[in-house]
Design a protein around this motif. Structure first.
Motif, PDB file in Angstrom:
ATOM      1  N   GLU A  35       0.682  -0.976   0.028  1.00 30.30           N
ATOM      2  CA  GLU A  35      -0.099  -0.088   0.148  1.00 30.30           C
ATOM      3  C   GLU A  35       0.954   0.958   0.233  1.00 30.30           C
ATOM      4  O   GLU A  35       1.754   1.248   0.872  1.00 30.30           O
ATOM      5  CB  GLU A  35      -0.904   0.111   0.996  1.00 30.30           C
ATOM      6  CG  GLU A  35      -2.612  -1.010   0.569  1.00 30.30           C
ATOM      7  CD  GLU A  35      -3.164  -0.827   1.926  1.00 30.30           C
ATOM      8  OE1 GLU A  35      -4.156   1.044   2.033  1.00 30.30           O
ATOM      9  OE2 GLU A  35      -3.309  -1.448   3.111  1.00 30.30           O
ATOM     10  N   ARG A  36       0.319   2.394  -0.598  1.00 29.48           N
ATOM     11  CA  ARG A  36       1.312   3.399  -0.625  1.00 29.48           C
ATOM     12  C   ARG A  36       0.844   4.433   0.204  1.00 29.48           C
ATOM     13  O   ARG A  36      -0.274   3.937   1.350  1.00 29.48           O
ATOM     14  CB  ARG A  36       0.116   4.155  -2.169  1.00 29.48           C
ATOM     15  CG  ARG A  36       0.975   3.914  -3.009  1.00 29.48           C
ATOM     16  CD  ARG A  36       0.436   5.151  -4.551  1.00 29.48           C
ATOM     17  NE  ARG A  36      -1.236   5.602  -4.066  1.00 29.48           N
ATOM     18  CZ  ARG A  36      -1.110   6.415  -4.987  1.00 29.48           C
ATOM     19  NH1 ARG A  36      -0.374   7.248  -5.065  1.00 29.48           N
ATOM     20  NH2 ARG A  36      -2.258   7.241  -3.963  1.00 29.48           N
ATOM     21  N   ILE A  37       1.956   4.873   0.888  1.00 30.75           N
ATOM     22  CA  ILE A  37       1.657   6.142   2.801  1.00 30.75           C
ATOM     23  C   ILE A  37       0.962   6.985   1.808  1.00 30.75           C
ATOM     24  O   ILE A  37      -0.293   7.284   3.395  1.00 30.75           O
ATOM     25  CB  ILE A  37       2.758   6.624   3.158  1.00 30.75           C
ATOM     26  CG1 ILE A  37       2.866   7.009   3.973  1.00 30.75           C
ATOM     27  CG2 ILE A  37       3.557   8.005   2.014  1.00 30.75           C
ATOM     28  CD1 ILE A  37       4.358   7.076   4.410  1.00 30.75           C
ATOM     29  N   ALA A  38       0.104   6.981   1.634  1.00 31.11           N
ATOM     30  CA  ALA A  38      -1.114   8.535   0.280  1.00 31.11           C
ATOM     31  C   ALA A  38      -2.761   7.252   1.425  1.00 31.11           C
ATOM     32  O   ALA A  38      -2.916   8.085   1.790  1.00 31.11           O
ATOM     33  CB  ALA A  38      -0.904   8.615  -0.161  1.00 31.11           C
ATOM     34  N   ASP A  39      -2.670   6.363   0.417  1.00 35.65           N
ATOM     35  CA  ASP A  39      -3.766   5.782   0.465  1.00 35.65           C
ATOM     36  C   ASP A  39      -3.808   5.158   2.464  1.00 35.65           C
ATOM     37  O   ASP A  39      -5.426   5.248   3.243  1.00 35.65           O
ATOM     38  CB  ASP A  39      -3.911   4.798  -0.205  1.00 35.65           C
ATOM     39  CG  ASP A  39      -3.248   4.764  -1.050  1.00 35.65           C
ATOM     40  OD1 ASP A  39      -4.082   5.961  -1.910  1.00 35.65           O
ATOM     41  OD2 ASP A  39      -3.036   4.294  -2.416  1.00 35.65           O
ATOM     42  N   PRO A  48      -0.030  12.428   4.844  1.00 33.97           N
ATOM     43  CA  PRO A  48       0.460  11.613   4.055  1.00 33.97           C
ATOM     44  C   PRO A  48       2.543  11.672   4.854  1.00 33.97           C
ATOM     45  O   PRO A  48       3.238  10.801   5.734  1.00 33.97           O
ATOM     46  CB  PRO A  48       1.083  11.495   3.089  1.00 33.97           C
ATOM     47  CG  PRO A  48      -0.337  12.388   2.463  1.00 33.97           C
ATOM     48  CD  PRO A  48      -0.529  13.147   3.297  1.00 33.97           C
ATOM     49  N   GLN A  49       2.260  13.433   4.691  1.00 36.78           N
ATOM     50  CA  GLN A  49       4.138  13.516   5.847  1.00 36.78           C
ATOM     51  C   GLN A  49       3.856  13.138   7.545  1.00 36.78           C
ATOM     52  O   GLN A  49       4.798  13.017   7.557  1.00 36.78           O
ATOM     53  CB  GLN A  49       4.252  15.433   5.523  1.00 36.78           C
ATOM     54  CG  GLN A  49       4.097  15.702   4.548  1.00 36.78           C
ATOM     55  CD  GLN A  49       2.536  15.519   3.247  1.00 36.78           C
ATOM     56  OE1 GLN A  49       1.670  15.445   4.490  1.00 36.78           O
ATOM     57  NE2 GLN A  49       2.971  16.120   2.459  1.00 36.78           N
ATOM     58  N   ILE A  54       6.048   9.601  11.551  1.00 35.74           N
ATOM     59  CA  ILE A  54       5.601   8.063  12.493  1.00 35.74           C
ATOM     60  C   ILE A  54       6.837   6.957  11.815  1.00 35.74           C
ATOM     61  O   ILE A  54       7.039   5.942  12.653  1.00 35.74           O
ATOM     62  CB  ILE A  54       4.084   7.609  12.382  1.00 35.74           C
ATOM     63  CG1 ILE A  54       3.385   9.530  12.905  1.00 35.74           C
ATOM     64  CG2 ILE A  54       4.139   6.751  13.103  1.00 35.74           C
ATOM     65  CD1 ILE A  54       1.810   8.934  13.400  1.00 35.74           C
ATOM     66  N   GLU A  55       6.131   6.620  11.078  1.00 39.29           N
ATOM     67  CA  GLU A  55       7.083   5.390  10.303  1.00 39.29           C
ATOM     68  C   GLU A  55       8.546   5.811  11.078  1.00 39.29           C
ATOM     69  O   GLU A  55       9.500   4.037  10.296  1.00 39.29           O
ATOM     70  CB  GLU A  55       6.810   5.246   8.773  1.00 39.29           C
ATOM     71  CG  GLU A  55       5.258   4.594   8.698  1.00 39.29           C
ATOM     72  CD  GLU A  55       5.332   4.089   6.952  1.00 39.29           C
ATOM     73  OE1 GLU A  55       6.066   4.086   6.566  1.00 39.29           O
ATOM     74  OE2 GLU A  55       3.888   3.194   6.895  1.00 39.29           O
ATOM     75  N   ARG A  56       9.177   6.596  10.090  1.00 40.66           N
ATOM     76  CA  ARG A  56      10.548   7.062  10.392  1.00 40.66           C
ATOM     77  C   ARG A  56      11.325   6.837  12.208  1.00 40.66           C
ATOM     78  O   ARG A  56      12.472   7.550  12.480  1.00 40.66           O
ATOM     79  CB  ARG A  56      10.820   7.673  10.069  1.00 40.66           C
ATOM     80  CG  ARG A  56      11.218   7.739   8.086  1.00 40.66           C
ATOM     81  CD  ARG A  56      11.337   8.964   7.406  1.00 40.66           C
ATOM     82  NE  ARG A  56      10.422   9.534   7.153  1.00 40.66           N
ATOM     83  CZ  ARG A  56      10.763  11.150   7.440  1.00 40.66           C
ATOM     84  NH1 ARG A  56      11.673  11.324   8.037  1.00 40.66           N
ATOM     85  NH2 ARG A  56       9.761  12.160   7.642  1.00 40.66           N
TER      86      ARG A  56
END
Length: 97
Positions: A35-39, A48-49, A54-56
């Motif tokens: 999945e794309r981060i935007a979705d 998305p930013q 958060i993911e990083r």
């Protein structure tokens, strides 16, 4: 003469932060789902930013935001926490190029 002097333990690598372990668990699930981060961000109601941060492991999400992101990935917060804890137990992974 009965005093015990404790010497500091040798320092190894610092433990990863909880927010980094949570971010790794979320990113891993998103990538496994292709999945794309935007979705995922759109379904969770975050930018998305912000999800990227958060993911990083740069941002520590509130419980409400974590719940929204986990729900967007069809996970419970407990499952995300379990995966993050497992990641901390395994320790850092070094990938060879």
């Amino acid at each position: 003469m009965g005093d015990l002097i404790r010497l500091p333990l040798p320092q190894s690598e610092p433990e990863p932060l909880w927010r980094e372990a949570v971010g790794d668990a979320l990113r891993s699930e998103r990538n496994d789902r292709h999945e794309r981060i935007a979705d995922v961000a759109d379904r969770a109601g975050v930018s998305p930013q912000y999800l990227s941060e958060i993911e990083r492991g740069r941002k520590d999400p509130s419980s409400e935001v974590l719940g929204a992101i986990a729900g967007a990935l069809q996970l419970s917060v407990a499952e995300v926490a379990h995966r993050a804890a497992d990641g901390l137990r395994r320790g850092p992974v070094c990938l060879a190029a």
